[in-house]
Motif scaffolding. Structure first.
Motif, PDB file in Angstrom:
ATOM      1  N   GLY A  65       0.804  -1.236   0.016  1.00  0.00           N
ATOM      2  CA  GLY A  65      -0.050   0.067  -0.152  1.00  0.00           C
ATOM      3  C   GLY A  65       0.786   1.321   0.001  1.00  0.00           C
ATOM      4  N   LEU A  66       1.874   1.132   0.763  1.00  0.00           N
ATOM      5  CA  LEU A  66       2.771   2.431   0.952  1.00  0.00           C
ATOM      6  C   LEU A  66       3.601   2.844  -0.768  1.00  0.00           C
ATOM      7  N   VAL A  67       3.796   1.486  -1.201  1.00  0.00           N
ATOM      8  CA  VAL A  67       4.559   1.661  -2.286  1.00  0.00           C
ATOM      9  C   VAL A  67       3.264   2.208  -3.608  1.00  0.00           C
ATOM     10  N   TYR A  68       2.254   1.850  -3.385  1.00  0.00           N
ATOM     11  CA  TYR A  68       1.473   2.321  -4.366  1.00  0.00           C
ATOM     12  C   TYR A  68       1.331   3.989  -4.234  1.00  0.00           C
ATOM     13  N   ALA A  69       1.398   4.427  -2.928  1.00  0.00           N
ATOM     14  CA  ALA A  69       0.934   5.645  -2.724  1.00  0.00           C
ATOM     15  C   ALA A  69       2.294   6.598  -2.990  1.00  0.00           C
ATOM     16  N   ALA A  70       3.293   5.839  -2.772  1.00  0.00           N
ATOM     17  CA  ALA A  70       4.636   6.744  -2.704  1.00  0.00           C
ATOM     18  C   ALA A  70       5.360   6.778  -4.106  1.00  0.00           C
ATOM     19  N   PHE A  71       4.887   5.887  -5.226  1.00  0.00           N
ATOM     20  CA  PHE A  71       5.580   5.977  -6.310  1.00  0.00           C
ATOM     21  C   PHE A  71       4.590   6.199  -7.315  1.00  0.00           C
ATOM     22  N   PRO A  72       4.007   7.203  -7.408  1.00  0.00           N
ATOM     23  CA  PRO A  72       3.140   7.227  -8.769  1.00  0.00           C
ATOM     24  C   PRO A  72       3.688   7.664  -9.817  1.00  0.00           C
ATOM     25  N   ASN A 127      -6.498   5.826  -6.554  1.00  0.00           N
ATOM     26  CA  ASN A 127      -6.336   4.474  -6.977  1.00  0.00           C
ATOM     27  C   ASN A 127      -5.253   3.542  -6.031  1.00  0.00           C
ATOM     28  N   SER A 128      -4.155   4.302  -5.476  1.00  0.00           N
ATOM     29  CA  SER A 128      -3.630   3.607  -4.572  1.00  0.00           C
ATOM     30  C   SER A 128      -4.199   3.241  -3.428  1.00  0.00           C
ATOM     31  N   LEU A 129      -5.352   3.910  -2.863  1.00  0.00           N
ATOM     32  CA  LEU A 129      -6.137   3.491  -1.646  1.00  0.00           C
ATOM     33  C   LEU A 129      -6.805   2.459  -1.771  1.00  0.00           C
ATOM     34  N   PHE A 130      -7.531   2.415  -3.213  1.00  0.00           N
ATOM     35  CA  PHE A 130      -8.440   1.397  -3.376  1.00  0.00           C
ATOM     36  C   PHE A 130      -7.743   0.060  -3.691  1.00  0.00           C
ATOM     37  N   ALA A 131      -6.413   0.066  -4.216  1.00  0.00           N
ATOM     38  CA  ALA A 131      -5.653  -0.987  -4.272  1.00  0.00           C
ATOM     39  C   ALA A 131      -5.137  -1.727  -2.911  1.00  0.00           C
ATOM     40  N   GLY A 132      -4.799  -0.938  -2.143  1.00  0.00           N
ATOM     41  CA  GLY A 132      -4.577  -1.317  -0.586  1.00  0.00           C
ATOM     42  C   GLY A 132      -5.770  -1.825  -0.109  1.00  0.00           C
ATOM     43  N   ALA A 133      -6.962  -1.234  -0.341  1.00  0.00           N
ATOM     44  CA  ALA A 133      -8.384  -1.938   0.249  1.00  0.00           C
ATOM     45  C   ALA A 133      -8.629  -3.095  -0.229  1.00  0.00           C
ATOM     46  N   SER A 134      -8.317  -3.052  -1.680  1.00  0.00           N
ATOM     47  CA  SER A 134      -8.574  -4.489  -2.391  1.00  0.00           C
ATOM     48  C   SER A 134      -7.825  -5.621  -1.859  1.00  0.00           C
ATOM     49  N   LEU A 135      -6.525  -5.367  -1.407  1.00  0.00           N
ATOM     50  CA  LEU A 135      -5.522  -6.250  -0.755  1.00  0.00           C
ATOM     51  C   LEU A 135      -6.039  -6.717   0.563  1.00  0.00           C
ATOM     52  N   TRP A 136      -6.602  -5.979   1.267  1.00  0.00           N
ATOM     53  CA  TRP A 136      -7.309  -6.192   2.353  1.00  0.00           C
ATOM     54  C   TRP A 136      -8.640  -7.076   2.438  1.00  0.00           C
ATOM     55  N   VAL A 137      -9.391  -6.935   1.361  1.00  0.00           N
ATOM     56  CA  VAL A 137     -10.406  -7.549   1.112  1.00  0.00           C
ATOM     57  C   VAL A 137     -10.101  -9.110   0.474  1.00  0.00           C
ATOM     58  N   LEU A 138      -9.107  -9.023  -0.170  1.00  0.00           N
ATOM     59  CA  LEU A 138      -8.472 -10.140  -0.499  1.00  0.00           C
ATOM     60  C   LEU A 138      -8.222 -11.186   0.717  1.00  0.00           C
ATOM     61  N   TRP A 139      -7.499 -10.508   1.484  1.00  0.00           N
ATOM     62  CA  TRP A 139      -7.128 -11.226   2.794  1.00  0.00           C
ATOM     63  C   TRP A 139      -8.369 -11.710   3.554  1.00  0.00           C
ATOM     64  N   ARG A 140      -9.142 -10.820   3.612  1.00  0.00           N
ATOM     65  CA  ARG A 140     -10.472 -11.437   4.473  1.00  0.00           C
ATOM     66  C   ARG A 140     -11.121 -12.748   3.643  1.00  0.00           C
ATOM     67  N   GLY A 196       1.983 -14.898   0.838  1.00  0.00           N
ATOM     68  CA  GLY A 196       2.542 -15.198  -0.496  1.00  0.00           C
ATOM     69  C   GLY A 196       1.237 -14.817  -1.576  1.00  0.00           C
ATOM     70  N   LEU A 197       0.274 -15.310  -1.006  1.00  0.00           N
ATOM     71  CA  LEU A 197      -1.016 -14.783  -2.111  1.00  0.00           C
ATOM     72  C   LEU A 197      -0.994 -13.337  -2.249  1.00  0.00           C
ATOM     73  N   LEU A 198      -1.182 -12.832  -1.247  1.00  0.00           N
ATOM     74  CA  LEU A 198      -1.304 -11.051  -1.208  1.00  0.00           C
ATOM     75  C   LEU A 198      -0.066 -10.653  -2.175  1.00  0.00           C
ATOM     76  N   LEU A 199       0.987 -11.136  -2.159  1.00  0.00           N
ATOM     77  CA  LEU A 199       2.218 -10.625  -3.092  1.00  0.00           C
ATOM     78  C   LEU A 199       2.002 -11.167  -4.372  1.00  0.00           C
ATOM     79  N   PHE A 240     -11.930  -3.715  -6.561  1.00  0.00           N
ATOM     80  CA  PHE A 240     -12.213  -3.488  -5.204  1.00  0.00           C
ATOM     81  C   PHE A 240     -13.617  -3.730  -4.896  1.00  0.00           C
ATOM     82  N   PHE A 241     -14.532  -3.373  -5.803  1.00  0.00           N
ATOM     83  CA  PHE A 241     -15.861  -3.799  -5.522  1.00  0.00           C
ATOM     84  C   PHE A 241     -16.294  -5.184  -5.922  1.00  0.00           C
ATOM     85  N   SER A 242     -15.556  -5.607  -6.942  1.00  0.00           N
ATOM     86  CA  SER A 242     -15.998  -6.897  -7.620  1.00  0.00           C
ATOM     87  C   SER A 242     -15.382  -7.870  -6.443  1.00  0.00           C
TER      88      SER A 242
END
Length: 504
Positions: free
Chosen positions: A23-30, A87-100, A114-117, A140-142
């Motif tokens: 999530g930090l990478v997404y936000a810090a490296f546009p 988009n970086s925020l939604f990508a991080g949120a998508s990872l959280w939903v995937l984890w759940r 590993g699956l999150l990676l 994210f919504f899907s």
């Protein structure tokens, strides 16, 4: 006491560390090298035009909402950077939903990480999580739809079924491609359940939000509802959809599928040519992937994915998306969800090994950071800034550009205007000849960024370079301005008919 060798991969907080790190990478490296679409969406928000685009209906209006909010808070953030951050925020949120979703299926925290990676470090994710494009928010919504779908399978409570359909349908309002995700969830009830038709009807009802959304937008724009089919399927009616199947469908689909996971681009050779240390990430990735393969070989694992409803349904969703991407001539943009769906499918297996998965995921991350995200953030590839400066000095000039559409989007974003006398270098020869002749008669300058030798091989340059070299050989080109980029000087040259060479 000696630490066990597997202490790290058994770490309790490993999935959270991966999630927050990505999530930090997404936000810090546009990216600093946005696409023409990215500039266009940001321009629509900045100048409040063309806010409702049929294939991603809610994307621009969401950007406008965020832009209005931050400016009311007194934050001077430009639309492009703001929408990249969104988009970086939604990508991080998508990872959280995937984890759940995967956590109940994989109790090992290392496997979860590993699956999150796998999903979060693939090129498709990194590319669009750091860009102003329309593919992350609907993902994210899907995923949210799949989360509630899985919850319904466990609880049987219809409220979860309704939420599943609502969020999966809501994703379609951010990009129509996600219709296939919603359709895959629906097909489960039509094909697998004894009460299929009853549950299917429950599932369909919340999806009415999609036609309702289009109806509201058409009403706002004063469009008759009888024209809904033309608005929703605009590209088909404009003739921009290729329906003839050729070998390119198979070739480009294969290439795009690889590029969904790993960056493969001509700039990689150029990066190594500029600095030999760029070979190190490739070596590191090969070592990690080799280590992952060596760990798998002795056990000869069989994934043998269970035939659970969750696995079958998401396998069908993956197949539907791949088929549509193939139909779209291997459009890589339509494969962004593939690594995520693959992670969901792998979570069905009870024989996943943590170490190979982590090594492979880390290899993905190193490769794509070194050859995609890092360079996209740190270097400038295009000559748009100095071309814009030239246009401001010479607003009457005729421009013959290698990527006219991208420059127009860039210029529109910054100025609210297009260049009225810009042409693609790849335009038909008579069109270019007429543009040069008219400018010469009216004593207006003609400039081009054509270079007989491109420092970076790409598909477009290969298609028109030979023909354009013959065309420009009939004119005299004199340098006008230098445009330094990472690939060298992409400066502008003035085009003079033979015998009329002179200064600007």
């Amino acid at each position: 006491m000696a630490l066990r060798s597997d202490t790290l991969v058994q770490g309790r907080f490993l999935p959270l560390t991966v999630l927050l790190g990505l999530g930090l990478v997404y936000a810090a490296f546009p990216t600093q090298n946005s696409t023409s679409d990215a500039y266009d969406y940001a321009a629509c928000v900045k100048w409040q035009v063309d806010l409702w685009q049929p294939h991603h209906l809610l994307y621009n209006i969401t950007g406008l909402g965020a832009y209005t909010l931050v400016h009311r808070l007194g934050l001077p953030v430009a639309p492009l950077e703001l929408m990249q951050f969104l988009n970086s925020l939604f990508a991080g949120a998508s990872l959280w939903v995937l984890w759940r979703i995967i956590a109940p299926r994989q109790k090992s925290r290392a496997v979860q990480a590993g699956l999150l990676l796998l999903a979060g470090a693939s090129l498709g994710t990194l590319r669009y999580a750091t860009e102003n494009e329309t593919y992350i928010i609907p993902l994210f919504f899907s995923l949210l739809g799949s989360y509630f779908w899985a919850t319904f399978q466990e609880s049987g409570q219809k409220r979860h079924l309704l939420w599943s359909s609502f969020w999966a349908a809501w994703a379609c309002l951010y990009h129509q491609i996600h219709f296939f995700w919603w359709l895959g969830l629906l097909l489960h009830f039509l094909l697998d359940q004894k009460r299929s038709w009853k549950l299917a009807l429950w599932f369909v009802v919340p999806a009415l939000v999609v036609p309702l959304g289009y109806a509201v937008v058409m009403e706002l724009q004063g469009m008759p509802l009888l024209q809904a089919h033309r608005f929703i399927f605009l590209d088909f009616y404009k003739g921009e959809v290729e329906t003839t199947v050729t070998y390119q469908h198979f070739l480009l689909t294969g290439i795009s599928l690889v590029r969904t996971f790993f960056e493969v681009h001509g700039r990689q050779y150029y990066l190594v040519q500029q600095n030999v240390l760029y070979i190190l990430p490739a070596l590191g990735t090969l070592l990690l992937l080799g280590k992952a393969c060596l760990l798998l070989l002795p056990a000869k694992p069989r994934l043998s994915l269970p035939t659970s409803a969750f696995c079958r349904t998401h396998g069908l969703i993956l197949l539907l998306h791949l088929l549509f991407a193939w139909f779209a001539v291997g459009n890589a943009e339509f494969m962004v969800m593939v690594p995520w769906l693959l992670a969901l499918l792998l979570s069905c297996s009870h024989k996943l090994q943590a170490r190979p998965l982590l090594f492979a995921g880390l290899g993905l991350f190193i490769w794509n950071m070194a050859y995609a995200v890092g360079p996209n953030y740190g270097y400038t590839y295009a000559n748009f800034a100095c071309t814009r400066a030239y246009v401001q000095r010479q607003p009457q000039a005729t421009l013959l550009l290698a990527d006219k559409n991208a420059f127009d989007a860039y210029l529109f974003y910054h100025t609210g205007q297009y260049s009225p006398r810009a042409f693609e270098i790849s335009a038909p020869t008579p069109v270019l000849e007429q543009a040069i002749a008219e400018a010469t008669r009216e004593a207006r300058p003609v400039v081009t960024d054509f270079a007989p030798q491109s420092p970076l091989l790409n598909r477009a340059w290969l298609l028109w370079s030979t023909d354009r070299q013959e065309f420009f050989s009939r004119y005299h080109l004199s340098p006008v301005t230098a445009c330094p980029t990472f690939f060298g000087d992409k400066g502008l040259s003035q085009v003079h008919p033979e015998g009329t060479a002179g200064a600007e």
